[in-house]
Design a protein around this motif. Structure first.
Motif, PDB file in Angstrom:
ATOM      1  N   ARG A 198      42.345  37.212  36.657  1.00  0.00           N
ATOM      2  CA  ARG A 198      43.789  37.191  36.440  1.00  0.00           C
ATOM      3  C   ARG A 198      44.231  35.957  35.655  1.00  0.00           C
ATOM      4  NH1 ARG A 198      46.562  40.305  40.306  1.00  0.00           N
ATOM      5  NH2 ARG A 198      48.358  39.895  38.955  1.00  0.00           N
ATOM      6  N   ASN A 248      50.399  32.729  40.619  1.00  0.00           N
ATOM      7  CA  ASN A 248      49.532  33.069  41.750  1.00  0.00           C
ATOM      8  C   ASN A 248      48.726  34.314  41.363  1.00  0.00           C
ATOM      9  OD1 ASN A 248      48.345  33.948  44.108  1.00  0.00           O
ATOM     10  ND2 ASN A 248      50.167  33.674  45.373  1.00  0.00           N
ATOM     11  N   GLN A 260      46.588  36.010  43.133  1.00  0.00           N
ATOM     12  CA  GLN A 260      46.288  36.887  44.284  1.00  0.00           C
ATOM     13  C   GLN A 260      44.789  37.177  44.412  1.00  0.00           C
ATOM     14  OE1 GLN A 260      49.290  40.018  43.108  1.00  0.00           O
ATOM     15  NE2 GLN A 260      49.975  39.717  45.227  1.00  0.00           N
ATOM     16  N   ARG A 261      43.989  36.245  43.980  1.00  0.00           N
ATOM     17  CA  ARG A 261      42.540  36.332  44.143  1.00  0.00           C
ATOM     18  C   ARG A 261      41.979  34.933  43.899  1.00  0.00           C
ATOM     19  NH1 ARG A 261      38.603  38.896  40.161  1.00  0.00           N
ATOM     20  NH2 ARG A 261      37.411  37.145  41.025  1.00  0.00           N
ATOM     21  N   ASP A 265      42.834  27.115  44.024  1.00  0.00           N
ATOM     22  CA  ASP A 265      43.528  28.185  44.750  1.00  0.00           C
ATOM     23  C   ASP A 265      44.681  27.627  45.573  1.00  0.00           C
ATOM     24  OD1 ASP A 265      41.633  29.874  43.679  1.00  0.00           O
ATOM     25  OD2 ASP A 265      40.373  29.880  45.462  1.00  0.00           O
ATOM     26  N   ALA A 319      48.730  28.751  45.235  1.00  0.00           N
ATOM     27  CA  ALA A 319      49.122  29.647  46.333  1.00  0.00           C
ATOM     28  C   ALA A 319      50.625  29.903  46.394  1.00  0.00           C
ATOM     29  CB  ALA A 319      48.629  29.076  47.665  1.00  0.00           C
ATOM     30  N   LEU A 354      54.273  35.339  41.120  1.00  0.00           N
ATOM     31  CA  LEU A 354      53.404  36.368  40.583  1.00  0.00           C
ATOM     32  C   LEU A 354      53.793  36.640  39.125  1.00  0.00           C
ATOM     33  CD1 LEU A 354      53.386  38.926  43.553  1.00  0.00           C
ATOM     34  CD2 LEU A 354      51.905  36.931  43.184  1.00  0.00           C
TER      35      LEU A 354
END
Length: 234
Positions: A20, A44, A46-47, A61, A65, A69
């Protein structure tokens, strides 16, 4: 003419495998002048990041966090790039990731929002064949200061790319071309009659002429003959 220099940072190398976008940096140039109207997001993903990716960009990460998005910033981002020429170093990489992000939220491909995408890496390879054309190599070759680039960063790299691009294309954009762009229309260049100008010739004085003759005599002595221009006069 509106151009945007764009760079992304990602969790890895393969958008098809689920990697991503985690950072987008954009630097705007209008009529070959940086406008200062830039755009920058951390996202973010999401992985988790891959370890190798973190070594490149340093975005952990934990840091990402609480960031928005991609879906939350998509409208602002697309409105910003709308109708512009987008310049990216190794464009296929970044555009591939942006296409996947847009696909996830049901939006068209990136190229449908912009006037065109230009790859500065392709341009550099044509200008400097057989040489390294990474952004760092181009900065060094074109004397762009990248001393602050200890890690990759999307906004930092977009800014460096803008400077590199300006230097790479400086010879292709004469004052006449810039005037056409600024005027937004046809531009007629007036013919100039150079016969109307008087050329001022400054002759050497006696001391300069004597010094010049002495130099030529030394060259004649060293070569065992007459220098070409003295032989032609003789």
């Amino acid at each position: 003419m509106r151009q945007i220099f764009l760079d992304t940072e990602t969790t890895g190398l393969s958008p098809e495998s689920g990697d991503r976008v985690i950072e987008i940096g954009c630097v705007e140039m209008v009529n070959r002048r940086l406008s200062g109207r830039n755009l920058h997001f951390y996202l973010n993903p999401q992985r988790p990041n891959s370890e190798d990716a973190v070594k490149v960009h340093g975005l952990t990460d934990e840091f990402l966090a609480d960031k928005p998005l991609f879906a939350a910033i998509a409208d602002e981002f697309l409105a910003y790039v709308d109708g512009a020429e987008i310049i990216i170093h190794n464009a296929a990489f970044d555009v591939g990731f942006l296409n996947e992000e847009l696909k996830r939220i049901g939006r068209p491909r990136f190229t449908e929002f912009v006037a065109q995408v230009s790859d500065s890496l392709t341009m550099a390879r044509e200008m400097f064949p057989g040489k390294s054309n990474s952004l760092d190599a181009l900065c060094k070759r074109l004397e762009v200061d990248n001393s602050n680039r200890s890690l990759h960063g999307a906004l930092l790299d977009a800014g460096l790319l803008a400077d590199v691009y300006i230097n790479m294309t400086r010879g292709q954009n004469s004052l006449v071309i810039d005037a056409v762009v600024a005027g937004g229309g046809d531009f007629a260049v007036a013919e100039i009659d150079f016969a109307a100008f008087q050329l001022h010739v400054i002759m050497a004085d006696e001391q300069e002429a004597t010094a010049h003759d002495l130099l030529l005599a030394e060259l004649d002595k060293a070569s065992g003959g007459k220098t070409v221009w003295r032989a032609l006069v003789a």
